[in-house]
Design an enzyme around this catalytic site. Sequence first.
Site, PDB file in Angstrom:
ATOM      1  N   LYS A  24      28.565  37.341  43.938  1.00  0.00           N
ATOM      2  CA  LYS A  24      28.921  37.171  45.350  1.00  0.00           C
ATOM      3  C   LYS A  24      30.043  38.139  45.756  1.00  0.00           C
ATOM      4  O   LYS A  24      29.965  38.771  46.806  1.00  0.00           O
ATOM      5  CB  LYS A  24      29.361  35.725  45.625  1.00  0.00           C
ATOM      6  N   ARG A  95      31.568  24.946  49.242  1.00  0.00           N
ATOM      7  CA  ARG A  95      31.298  24.611  47.841  1.00  0.00           C
ATOM      8  C   ARG A  95      30.927  23.138  47.671  1.00  0.00           C
ATOM      9  O   ARG A  95      30.660  22.720  46.541  1.00  0.00           O
ATOM     10  CB  ARG A  95      32.523  24.914  47.008  1.00  0.00           C
ATOM     11  N   ARG A 129      34.160  39.574  32.711  1.00  0.00           N
ATOM     12  CA  ARG A 129      34.704  40.098  33.978  1.00  0.00           C
ATOM     13  C   ARG A 129      36.162  40.533  33.801  1.00  0.00           C
ATOM     14  O   ARG A 129      36.942  39.869  33.124  1.00  0.00           O
ATOM     15  CB  ARG A 129      34.628  39.013  35.055  1.00  0.00           C
ATOM     16  N   ARG A 162      40.765  36.951  34.508  1.00  0.00           N
ATOM     17  CA  ARG A 162      41.175  35.757  35.245  1.00  0.00           C
ATOM     18  C   ARG A 162      41.402  34.592  34.272  1.00  0.00           C
ATOM     19  O   ARG A 162      40.660  34.448  33.305  1.00  0.00           O
ATOM     20  CB  ARG A 162      40.089  35.372  36.265  1.00  0.00           C
ATOM     21  N   ARG A 173      33.278  25.151  35.298  1.00  0.00           N
ATOM     22  CA  ARG A 173      32.986  25.642  36.664  1.00  0.00           C
ATOM     23  C   ARG A 173      31.489  25.556  36.941  1.00  0.00           C
ATOM     24  O   ARG A 173      31.079  25.242  38.071  1.00  0.00           O
ATOM     25  CB  ARG A 173      33.503  27.071  36.830  1.00  0.00           C
TER      26      ARG A 173
HETATM   27  P1  ADP Z   1      31.032  35.921  41.775  1.00  0.00           P
HETATM   28  O1  ADP Z   1      31.895  36.439  42.902  1.00  0.00           O
HETATM   29  O2  ADP Z   1      29.726  35.385  42.260  1.00  0.00           O
HETATM   30  O3  ADP Z   1      31.749  34.962  40.870  1.00  0.00           O
HETATM   31  P2  ADP Z   1      31.283  38.660  40.700  1.00  0.00           P
HETATM   32  O4  ADP Z   1      30.807  39.525  41.819  1.00  0.00           O
HETATM   33  O5  ADP Z   1      32.742  38.606  40.469  1.00  0.00           O
HETATM   34  O6  ADP Z   1      30.651  37.165  40.859  1.00  0.00           O
HETATM   35  O7  ADP Z   1      30.526  39.125  39.374  1.00  0.00           O
HETATM   36  C1  ADP Z   1      30.782  38.489  38.118  1.00  0.00           C
HETATM   37  C2  ADP Z   1      30.794  39.536  37.005  1.00  0.00           C
HETATM   38  O8  ADP Z   1      29.455  40.058  36.856  1.00  0.00           O
HETATM   39  C3  ADP Z   1      31.697  40.737  37.255  1.00  0.00           C
HETATM   40  O9  ADP Z   1      32.249  41.143  36.030  1.00  0.00           O
HETATM   41  C4  ADP Z   1      30.745  41.798  37.803  1.00  0.00           C
HETATM   42  O10 ADP Z   1      31.191  43.110  37.496  1.00  0.00           O
HETATM   43  C5  ADP Z   1      29.450  41.469  37.094  1.00  0.00           C
HETATM   44  N1  ADP Z   1      28.250  41.723  37.915  1.00  0.00           N
HETATM   45  C6  ADP Z   1      28.125  41.556  39.257  1.00  0.00           C
HETATM   46  N2  ADP Z   1      26.876  41.865  39.670  1.00  0.00           N
HETATM   47  C7  ADP Z   1      26.191  42.240  38.530  1.00  0.00           C
HETATM   48  C8  ADP Z   1      24.861  42.670  38.280  1.00  0.00           C
HETATM   49  N3  ADP Z   1      23.956  42.777  39.284  1.00  0.00           N
HETATM   50  N4  ADP Z   1      24.504  42.951  37.002  1.00  0.00           N
HETATM   51  C9  ADP Z   1      25.414  42.819  35.997  1.00  0.00           C
HETATM   52  N5  ADP Z   1      26.694  42.429  36.165  1.00  0.00           N
HETATM   53  C10 ADP Z   1      27.088  42.137  37.424  1.00  0.00           C
HETATM   54  P1  AMP Z   2      36.000  31.952  42.936  1.00  0.00           P
HETATM   55  O1  AMP Z   2      36.928  33.117  43.044  1.00  0.00           O
HETATM   56  O2  AMP Z   2      35.068  31.835  44.095  1.00  0.00           O
HETATM   57  O3  AMP Z   2      35.287  31.920  41.590  1.00  0.00           O
HETATM   58  O4  AMP Z   2      36.897  30.632  42.984  1.00  0.00           O
HETATM   59  C1  AMP Z   2      37.888  30.396  41.996  1.00  0.00           C
HETATM   60  C2  AMP Z   2      38.417  28.981  42.113  1.00  0.00           C
HETATM   61  O5  AMP Z   2      39.042  28.788  43.401  1.00  0.00           O
HETATM   62  C3  AMP Z   2      37.373  27.864  42.045  1.00  0.00           C
HETATM   63  O6  AMP Z   2      37.034  27.524  40.697  1.00  0.00           O
HETATM   64  C4  AMP Z   2      38.105  26.729  42.768  1.00  0.00           C
HETATM   65  O7  AMP Z   2      39.098  26.147  41.953  1.00  0.00           O
HETATM   66  C5  AMP Z   2      38.806  27.482  43.893  1.00  0.00           C
HETATM   67  N1  AMP Z   2      37.968  27.585  45.101  1.00  0.00           N
HETATM   68  C6  AMP Z   2      37.459  28.713  45.661  1.00  0.00           C
HETATM   69  N2  AMP Z   2      36.740  28.439  46.758  1.00  0.00           N
HETATM   70  C7  AMP Z   2      36.781  27.089  46.904  1.00  0.00           C
HETATM   71  C8  AMP Z   2      36.209  26.169  47.820  1.00  0.00           C
HETATM   72  N3  AMP Z   2      35.432  26.594  48.838  1.00  0.00           N
HETATM   73  N4  AMP Z   2      36.461  24.853  47.654  1.00  0.00           N
HETATM   74  C9  AMP Z   2      37.228  24.412  46.657  1.00  0.00           C
HETATM   75  N5  AMP Z   2      37.792  25.212  45.742  1.00  0.00           N
HETATM   76  C10 AMP Z   2      37.577  26.546  45.845  1.00  0.00           C
END
Ligand code: ADP
Ligand code: AMP
Length: 220
Positions: A24, A95, A129, A162, A173
């Site tokens: 995302k 969420r 990541r 992270r 999660r």
């Molecule tokens: P989200 O925001 O949904 O948690 P991220 O965009 O941070 O996901 O992506 C999670 C991890 O996967 C990151 O390390 C990113 O670089 C990697 N990633 C994102 N899209 C792809 C893809 N299409 N193929 C492989 N790895 C990806």
């Molecule tokens: P994310 O960066 O989207 O993976 O979110 C990291 C963490 O932030 C999550 O595991 C939650 O603890 C908190 N968080 C992010 N967005 C929300 C949401 N919409 N509602 C509740 N907690 C959230």
Amino acid sequence: MGGNGPLNVTQQRLLLLGPPGAGKGTQSVRLAEEYDVEHVTTGDALRANKEMETDHGTPREYMDAGELVPDPVVNEIVVEALAEADGFVLDGYPRNLSQAEFLDDMVNLDLAAFLSVPEAELVRRLTGRRVCPDCGATYHVEFAPPEAAGVCDGCGGELTQRNDDTEETVRERLRVYEENTAPVVQYYREVGNLVEVDGTGSPDEVFAGLREMVESNDAV
Ligand code: ADP
Ligand code: AMP
């Protein structure tokens, strides 16, 4: 305002849904640039305010455990962010169903897109990541490595992992996602404006799939 988006597409209001690690954040950054809209991400906003004292404690207590931060805290972030944005791509919110209803009362969306990725792949993506604490860029040790290990291509910052990207917290999660957020996906499926995009291809392929959905979408 300028931007790279097609001139006939005015200020899109997009929602990206998907489990943690679905891509995302990666795709939202691209969509925001393509359509010249704000990237509204509750995760980043909360990370920037982890120690903020609220009636419910600090965000950190929830985030480091992989739990959801209480709705009032998160809803307020979204109200403020959307008030300042004509168009946006919303990432990480809603969420749970109560957040989805809150959002419904606030704004009409043009498109809700669900990125589907199998669970084993999510765990690999999240535990590998790496993020730049200075500019927010996201990498992956294997799938999207920086040019020099541990160093941000964009700004030279030192990449970090992270706190919540450890295997144990990732599992929690994903459980929280299944319990609280999977019903939100079902909700958008039922109200009829959810599109599903295969999130397993390369970032470029996934982006192409999303762009196609946006361009072919008859705005509601
Ligand atoms: P989200 O925001 O949904 O948690 P991220 O965009 O941070 O996901 O992506 C999670 C991890 O996967 C990151 O390390 C990113 O670089 C990697 N990633 C994102 N899209 C792809 C893809 N299409 N193929 C492989 N790895 C990806
Ligand atoms: P994310 O960066 O989207 O993976 O979110 C990291 C963490 O932030 C999550 O595991 C939650 O603890 C908190 N968080 C992010 N967005 C929300 C949401 N919409 N509602 C509740 N907690 C959230």
